[in-house]
Design a protein around this motif. Sequence first.
Motif, PDB file in Angstrom:
ATOM      1  N   GLU A 151       0.769  -1.007  -0.277  1.00  0.00           N
ATOM      2  CA  GLU A 151       0.128  -0.009   0.099  1.00  0.00           C
ATOM      3  C   GLU A 151       0.916   1.382   0.377  1.00  0.00           C
ATOM      4  O   GLU A 151       0.380   2.164  -0.648  1.00  0.00           O
ATOM      5  CB  GLU A 151      -0.940   0.001   1.387  1.00  0.00           C
ATOM      6  CG  GLU A 151      -2.114  -0.885   1.427  1.00  0.00           C
ATOM      7  CD  GLU A 151      -3.254  -0.541   1.950  1.00  0.00           C
ATOM      8  OE1 GLU A 151      -2.835   0.224   3.195  1.00  0.00           O
ATOM      9  OE2 GLU A 151      -3.989  -1.784   2.069  1.00  0.00           O
ATOM     10  N   THR A 208      -5.428   3.667  -5.466  1.00  0.00           N
ATOM     11  CA  THR A 208      -4.183   2.934  -4.360  1.00  0.00           C
ATOM     12  C   THR A 208      -4.566   1.354  -4.840  1.00  0.00           C
ATOM     13  O   THR A 208      -3.657   0.843  -4.077  1.00  0.00           O
ATOM     14  CB  THR A 208      -4.506   3.575  -3.657  1.00  0.00           C
ATOM     15  OG1 THR A 208      -4.537   4.678  -3.019  1.00  0.00           O
ATOM     16  CG2 THR A 208      -3.786   2.870  -2.225  1.00  0.00           C
ATOM     17  N   ARG A 209      -6.358   1.498  -4.500  1.00  0.00           N
ATOM     18  CA  ARG A 209      -6.445   0.019  -4.380  1.00  0.00           C
ATOM     19  C   ARG A 209      -5.471  -0.823  -5.354  1.00  0.00           C
ATOM     20  O   ARG A 209      -4.791  -2.286  -5.535  1.00  0.00           O
ATOM     21  CB  ARG A 209      -7.731  -0.315  -4.005  1.00  0.00           C
ATOM     22  CG  ARG A 209      -8.153  -0.107  -2.985  1.00  0.00           C
ATOM     23  CD  ARG A 209      -9.741  -0.934  -2.264  1.00  0.00           C
ATOM     24  NE  ARG A 209     -10.416   0.126  -3.327  1.00  0.00           N
ATOM     25  CZ  ARG A 209     -11.399   1.105  -3.088  1.00  0.00           C
ATOM     26  NH1 ARG A 209     -11.519   1.731  -1.164  1.00  0.00           N
ATOM     27  NH2 ARG A 209     -11.717   2.044  -4.043  1.00  0.00           N
ATOM     28  N   THR A 219      -2.280  -0.963  -5.141  1.00  0.00           N
ATOM     29  CA  THR A 219      -1.570  -2.105  -4.278  1.00  0.00           C
ATOM     30  C   THR A 219      -1.485  -3.847  -4.793  1.00  0.00           C
ATOM     31  O   THR A 219      -0.595  -4.479  -4.588  1.00  0.00           O
ATOM     32  CB  THR A 219      -2.232  -2.092  -3.210  1.00  0.00           C
ATOM     33  OG1 THR A 219      -2.569  -0.971  -2.440  1.00  0.00           O
ATOM     34  CG2 THR A 219      -2.538  -2.863  -1.756  1.00  0.00           C
TER      35      THR A 219
END
Length: 435
Positions: free
Chosen positions: A86, A420-421, A424
């Motif tokens: 993350e 961001t997910r 990640t």
Amino acid sequence: MIRSRRNARSSAAAALLVLVATVAAACAGPGSPPLPVAPSGATSPPGAATTSAGTGSLSSAPTATSATSGPAATTSSPAPTRQTSEGCARTIVADLTPAQLAGQLIMVGLAADARQDSLDALIRDRHLGGVILLGGWYNGVERTRAATRHLNAASDRSGGAPGLLLAADQEGGNVQQLRGDGFARMPSALEQGTLSAVALRQRASTWGEQLRAGGINVNLAPVADTVPDSLGRDNDPIGRWDRQFSSDPDVVARMVGAFVTGMHEGKVATATKHFPGIGRITGNTDLTTDGIVDRTTTATDPFLEPFASGISAGTDLVMVGSAVYSRIDPGVQALFSPRIVTDLLRGRLGFRGVVITDDVGAAKAVEDTPVGQRATRFVEAGGDIVLTARPSTVPTMHRALTGRMKADRGFRATVTAAATRVLTLKADLGLIGCD
């Protein structure tokens, strides 16, 4: 598995498993032989390929789990923590432009009969995050690998830009988009459901290795939908094609966990689908707007058990369908429903990974929703990746996302969280790197 920490068992998911295990479910499966052709589009999304960066170090050591949740996997070699992935993603996202952020939230289809370079400009100019191979790639692993290599080369990797998620729809039976030399013929999910969980995990591991050899890093499977015996083949998207593991949600849950674990052992990410389940409708959302309202499923339904099992096993993505659930959010299609995407999937079930749509490019179920809004409404509901089988829709979706970001700081923050997910996941797959 592919970073089991990404979708670690949350107390919410565990609580749901306990709840649903106590509820009686319909049993028995559909009975006629499979039909000779496969369903199209939304309910059987096509795949994508890996980047030259590979998929990173993924584990191959499964761990035992309960019969309810199915087998799970753990990392057997040192791997970055979720916080590391993350953190890496956040570092990269902070430097992306609105156009680059929007691009990471779009996956486009490359048809088997299309020119190999037909998406090059779109991938480059719209900074796209993923491609799915559509339409039946039946010429073996070498042709698939040539296509995925080309797509990787077309992707702009300058300045450490993220690599592509490259996906395929490799469920088995009628829905196996990659075939030919190097790809074993997979039995239908209904046949897979007669195996032991250990046997299915082992087979899925082999199938995953074959996908990876072709450059694929995401399999848009397994199907977690349960088709009640009373509906059977009258369920057009799943039951008609033997795409369900069983008509018993407990069996489906075990098989979903085994399939996810096996794919992770083969170093391929999974997308459990079609949340919150399309086993109780009659219409195929790819083809019609009729018969796509589920008047039975609730937020504490036993048919959610297979999705909870997939989450416990570490599924990397969950695909949300386009049906309507009148007992959860009346009149709102699942992919546009915050009650379903955010409250139920992310909240009650505790899913922390990437949420992807079924096809919203060519599917009939969304044809009355303006193209741009198909993207913005999904992201606003809590989703991450918009999948479109129709490349011509990409510019409109991309403009809608970037335009809304510029006009609305709150939406910009929502897009940033979604990106961001996605990044990640890409960090977990080795598609981005941070110093």
